[in-house]
Write an enzyme that holds these catalytic residues in place. Sequence first.
Site, PDB file in Angstrom:
ATOM      1  N   LYS A   1     -42.966  25.090 -13.933  1.00 42.18           N
ATOM      2  CA  LYS A   1     -44.427  25.097 -13.943  1.00 42.18           C
ATOM      3  C   LYS A   1     -44.976  25.043 -15.358  1.00 42.18           C
ATOM      4  CE  LYS A   1     -45.628  27.685  -9.756  1.00 42.18           C
ATOM      5  NZ  LYS A   1     -46.388  28.868  -9.265  1.00 42.18           N
TER       6      LYS A   1
ATOM      7  N   HIS B   1     -49.696  29.772   1.385  1.00 44.12           N
ATOM      8  CA  HIS B   1     -50.413  29.878   0.111  1.00 44.12           C
ATOM      9  C   HIS B   1     -51.781  30.486   0.421  1.00 44.12           C
ATOM     10  CE1 HIS B   1     -51.400  27.796  -3.974  1.00 44.12           C
ATOM     11  NE2 HIS B   1     -52.101  28.906  -3.813  1.00 44.12           N
TER      12      HIS B   1
ATOM     13  N   GLU C   1     -54.381  34.163  -6.455  1.00 43.06           N
ATOM     14  CA  GLU C   1     -53.540  33.388  -5.548  1.00 43.06           C
ATOM     15  C   GLU C   1     -52.181  34.051  -5.331  1.00 43.06           C
ATOM     16  OE1 GLU C   1     -53.430  29.230  -5.914  1.00 43.06           O
ATOM     17  OE2 GLU C   1     -55.481  29.054  -6.658  1.00 43.06           O
TER      18      GLU C   1
ATOM     19  N   ARG D   1     -62.517  31.085 -12.309  1.00 42.62           N
ATOM     20  CA  ARG D   1     -63.577  30.076 -12.203  1.00 42.62           C
ATOM     21  C   ARG D   1     -63.878  29.831 -10.727  1.00 42.62           C
ATOM     22  NH1 ARG D   1     -60.476  25.932 -10.395  1.00 42.62           N
ATOM     23  NH2 ARG D   1     -58.307  25.855 -11.105  1.00 42.62           N
TER      24      ARG D   1
END
Length: 296
Positions: free
Chosen positions: A57, A107, A174, A191
């Site tokens: 990532k 997710h 998340e 955000r």
Amino acid sequence: FIGPKVSVLKALGDKIMAKKVAVANNVPIIQSSDQDLSTMETALGEAEKIGYPVMLKAASGGGGRGMRVIRTEGELRKGFPEARRESLSAFGDNTVFLEKYVENPKHIEVQIVADSHGNMVHLYERDCSVQRRYQKVIEFAPSYGLSQVIKDKLYAYALAICKAVDYNNIGTVEFLVDEDDNIYFIEVNPRVQVEHTVTEMITNIDLIKAQLFIAGGFKLSDTQIKIYDQDTVQIAGVAVQCRITTEDPANDFKPDYGIVTTYRSAGGFGIRLDAGSIYQGVSISPFFDSMLVKVS
């Protein structure tokens, strides 16, 4: 400035830094690399320590950029320089890291709203598990298939991370939830997000208006926002958002561009459209994201 203060952005805007905040507040994370992955040799050593498969990532990433599932040493040797170049091009930062790859997770993201006076609530969760190339395609709220016990843990973890950095304005925390209901924190998006509309539709709270008033110094309980406490935030119904993108199905759904020859919008009672400049005859540029419209 409309958004979290600088100290929050420094603490949570980078995925590696955000994980340190999570660990310090007893929020579970996925096992990840400990060393600075500046060389191929270091990356290979960290991957061996974690155990394949791993996820490569970008530390400053988002939208699936710089992300790759790595199942073998050979894939890492190929993917490592590619991910660094992609990350540098997209975010101006080639820092990457490795973490254990979780197979077939849900997710889930928790919406947070906080003012600059110490008041903070969650607006429940969104399920963003339907993805392609690690980019979300369909989002819905609330999530189904998760027990209330797991949901309550997610809310508590999200609030703990945000309270630890004195979060202000709106943002999303998340998580991944695996098939055994293990929860793993992955990142904070400090955000407003593309998929915020489904949360607005089930809570009847205008997140864009809220962030404007929060930036102006108002409290959540002020009449301009009207979020008095956690108990006043209620869910009504279900919302689904679909992203309409310009992609070529004959070319493995790669992003496409050109002239739109025919376009008809969705419509009807309860349908919400968030669209840019999309109409018959418009020229779609190859230099931007392939998403054209959000239909909720």
